[in-house]
Design an enzyme around this catalytic site. Structure first.
Site, mmCIF file in Angstrom:
data_model
loop_
_atom_site.group_PDB
_atom_site.id
_atom_site.type_symbol
_atom_site.label_atom_id
_atom_site.label_comp_id
_atom_site.label_asym_id
_atom_site.label_seq_id
_atom_site.Cartn_x
_atom_site.Cartn_y
_atom_site.Cartn_z
ATOM 1 N N ASP A 121 37.240 60.048 -30.764
ATOM 2 C CA ASP A 121 37.508 61.064 -31.792
ATOM 3 C C ASP A 121 36.343 62.049 -31.844
ATOM 4 O O ASP A 121 35.250 61.766 -31.330
ATOM 5 C CB ASP A 121 37.731 60.425 -33.169
ATOM 6 C CG ASP A 121 36.488 59.709 -33.708
ATOM 7 O OD1 ASP A 121 35.756 59.068 -32.912
ATOM 8 O OD2 ASP A 121 36.239 59.785 -34.929
ATOM 9 N N GLU A 162 35.080 56.929 -35.454
ATOM 10 C CA GLU A 162 33.619 56.925 -35.661
ATOM 11 C C GLU A 162 33.190 58.100 -36.521
ATOM 12 O O GLU A 162 32.356 57.956 -37.423
ATOM 13 C CB GLU A 162 32.893 56.961 -34.309
ATOM 14 C CG GLU A 162 31.438 56.514 -34.392
ATOM 15 C CD GLU A 162 30.466 57.620 -34.760
ATOM 16 O OE1 GLU A 162 29.306 57.288 -35.075
ATOM 17 O OE2 GLU A 162 30.841 58.814 -34.739
HETATM 18 N N1 BES Z 1 26.731 60.174 -31.951
HETATM 19 C C1 BES Z 1 26.503 60.402 -33.335
HETATM 20 C C2 BES Z 1 25.274 59.698 -33.864
HETATM 21 C C3 BES Z 1 23.966 60.107 -33.254
HETATM 22 C C4 BES Z 1 23.684 61.427 -32.949
HETATM 23 C C5 BES Z 1 23.007 59.164 -33.023
HETATM 24 C C6 BES Z 1 22.472 61.767 -32.399
HETATM 25 C C7 BES Z 1 21.792 59.506 -32.501
HETATM 26 C C8 BES Z 1 21.518 60.813 -32.167
HETATM 27 C C9 BES Z 1 27.726 59.903 -34.110
HETATM 28 O O1 BES Z 1 28.935 60.321 -33.537
HETATM 29 C C10 BES Z 1 27.715 60.459 -35.499
HETATM 30 O O2 BES Z 1 27.782 61.647 -35.646
HETATM 31 N N2 BES Z 1 27.681 59.583 -36.483
HETATM 32 C C11 BES Z 1 27.838 59.945 -37.850
HETATM 33 C C12 BES Z 1 28.243 58.685 -38.544
HETATM 34 C C13 BES Z 1 28.882 58.849 -39.880
HETATM 35 C C14 BES Z 1 30.119 59.701 -39.854
HETATM 36 C C15 BES Z 1 29.198 57.483 -40.458
HETATM 37 C C16 BES Z 1 26.535 60.468 -38.397
HETATM 38 O O3 BES Z 1 25.453 60.113 -37.925
HETATM 39 O O4 BES Z 1 26.601 61.281 -39.320
HETATM 40 MN MN MN Z 2 28.966 60.022 -31.542
HETATM 41 MN MN MN Z 3 29.203 62.445 -34.176
#
Ligand code: BES
Ligand code: MN
Ligand code: MN
Length: 455
Positions: free
Chosen positions: A88, A151
């Site tokens: 997604d 996610e």
């Molecule tokens: N891939 C990201 C998380 C990420 C980005 C980790 C850069 C380390 C470096 C992930 O898809 C994301 O955006 N996660 C969300 C989670 C939330 C919706 C629960 C976030 O971090 O805001």
């Molecule tokens: Mn991600």
């Molecule tokens: Mn993300």
């Protein structure tokens, strides 16, 4: 390694075209209007897994979006790797800021441009192409797949899927590519992620929007109250003012802090990257530290009153904001949302009512540097990038990592191939073509090296 490099180079065009096809599916999990597209992306991934030689590639339905599972089990005496990724993507708005439409991906300036290119379709597809290679070269270990479609909207269905499919997910280590490396082509392995505690706060005043001439001056304005609450959330040292919030924050040692100071992410990098004249950080910590080893609090959105065309002289009945805190070890999302909720409620002034709703949370993680998964990833990246990767923490959150640890006792290798400048979640998201191709090579080498490291 030379065989792998040649294979990837010879198939470069096809690898790119296949990823572009994946990126054309607007699988925005947060938007109900895209429900069918999210499912189409799941079907796409399922079919590509099957084509790469994965057995029992299938969709598992959930109350939200489907989870894709699959496996390639060749020998019970060999280690098993669970590959996780998310198919997604984030919403693409504001559309007008994209140089080319978000779901009509193109190759430009050495990058694949499109929503999801780096987060996480491109990084997920890396592993599918690695499996394709191994199907011909020989599978070095057992593989399982857990690919989700929620996610970006909090992985709400995931805990039940983990509990309901324990046998299908049994593994020795999890492998996730959904993080970034360092600037200047410096390879890195992510060894920590922040957690998340989020609330929605609603300030209610009068029973209806009022004429600000007739009632202004006599009645509390919920927008003012909300702004005061938000302003008071940080103190003059840019620390979060909620009592107790730092209680369980672990201090990071001088060695790790020295490594961070030399990682190329100085204040100038932040200013240049995001176009600000200065960084604003918690006193005593660098911007890189403040985004990784320290908690941070942000208002993610705010609503109240009238801000449209012309002027409407209204005294709003209600104002609300979504607020989230990024967490570091050993903070817990339940505790922090509780502290935030209590703080907000207790500060409600006379004349309004403050309601706090807790939104989803996720726990912070820290990965040790001395377990076989990390060592295999370090060797794989060194071979592919020609430099030893640095262990660095990431500031974002990936809820599955803590869930795998807590529910299945699984440690995760966070071997990501993105860059912090990939503009994930922003307009003009992109993924370096070289990093995509190197990712495929590193994934292959990781899977080949793991059994020897574990033996
Ligand atoms: N891939 C990201 C998380 C990420 C980005 C980790 C850069 C380390 C470096 C992930 O898809 C994301 O955006 N996660 C969300 C989670 C939330 C919706 C629960 C976030 O971090 O805001
Ligand atoms: Mn991600
Ligand atoms: Mn993300």
């Amino acid at each position: 390694m030379e065989r792998i490099r040649a294979y990837v180079e010879n198939n470069r065009q096809r690898f790119l075209e296949e990823l572009l096809e994946f990126l054309r599916i607007p699988s925005v999990s947060a938007d109900p209007a895209h429900r069918r597209d999210v499912r189409r992306a799941a079907e796409f991934v399922r079919q590509r897994l099957e084509a790469a030689g994965v057995d029992r590639a299938r969709l598992v339905d959930t109350p939200g979006h489907p989870v894709v599972l699959g496996e390639k089990l060749i020998d019970p005496s060999l280690p098993t790797v669970l590959v996780y990724g998310h198919y997604d993507v984030q919403p693409a708005d504001p559309l007008e800021l994209w140089r080319t439409p978000p779901f009509e991906p193109v190759l430009r300036d050495g990058c694949i441009h499109g929503r999801g290119a780096s987060d996480d379709k491109g990084q997920l597809y890396v592993h599918i192409k690695a499996i394709e290679y191994l199907r011909n070269a020989g599978f070095p270990c057992n593989l399982r797949f857990l690919l989700e479609g929620e996610e970006e909207s909090g992985s709400l269905s995931l805990p039940a899927v983990l509990d309901g499919h324990r046998a299908d997910l049994a593994a020795d280590v999890a492998l996730v590519s959904d993080t970034a490396m360092l600037p200047d082509n410096m390879p890195a392995i992510t060894v920590g992620l922040r957690g998340l505690a989020a609330v929605e706060v609603i300030v209610r005043g009068a029973s209806r929007d009022l004429h600000s001439g007739i009632f202004g001056g006599a009645v509390a304005n919920p927008v003012h109250v909300l702004c005061r609450l938000i302003a008071d959330l940080h103190d003059e040292h840019h620390r979060i003012a909620v009592p107790g919030i730092y209680d369980r924050v672990l201090a990071v040692g001088p060695e790790e802090r020295a490594l961070m100071a030399g990682a190329g992410l100085d204040a100038d990098w932040y200013c240049r990257e995001v176009g600000v004249p200065a960084v604003v950080c918690e006193e005593g910590f660098s911007p890189f530290e403040c985004t990784t080893i320290r908690p941070s609090l942000d208002v993610n959105g705010i609503r109240g009153g009238y801000a449209g065309e012309a002027l409407k002289t209204v005294l709003p009945a209600e104002a609300c904001a979504k607020i989230s805190v990024r967490l570091v070890p050993e903070q817990r999302s339940e505790v922090v949302s509780g502290q935030l909720e209590e703080w907000l409620r207790n500060r409600a002034p006379a004349g309004v009512e403050v309601e706090v709703r807790r939104l989803h949370g996720g726990e912070p993680v820290h990965v040790p540097l001395d377990f076989p998964g990390y060592l295999a990833a370090k060797r794989a990246m060194t071979e592919v990038f020609g430099r030893e990767p640095l262990p660095v923490r990431g500031g974002g959150s990936i809820p599955v990592v803590a869930l795998l640890q807590e529910r299945l006792g699984l440690r995760t290798v966070l071997m990501g191939f993105g860059q912090d400048s990939d503009a994930i979640h922003s307009p003009n998201e992109r993924f370096g073509i070289d990093n995509y191709l190197r990712g495929i090579m590193a994934s292959i080498r990781f899977l080949q090296l793991l059994p020897t490291v574990m033996a």
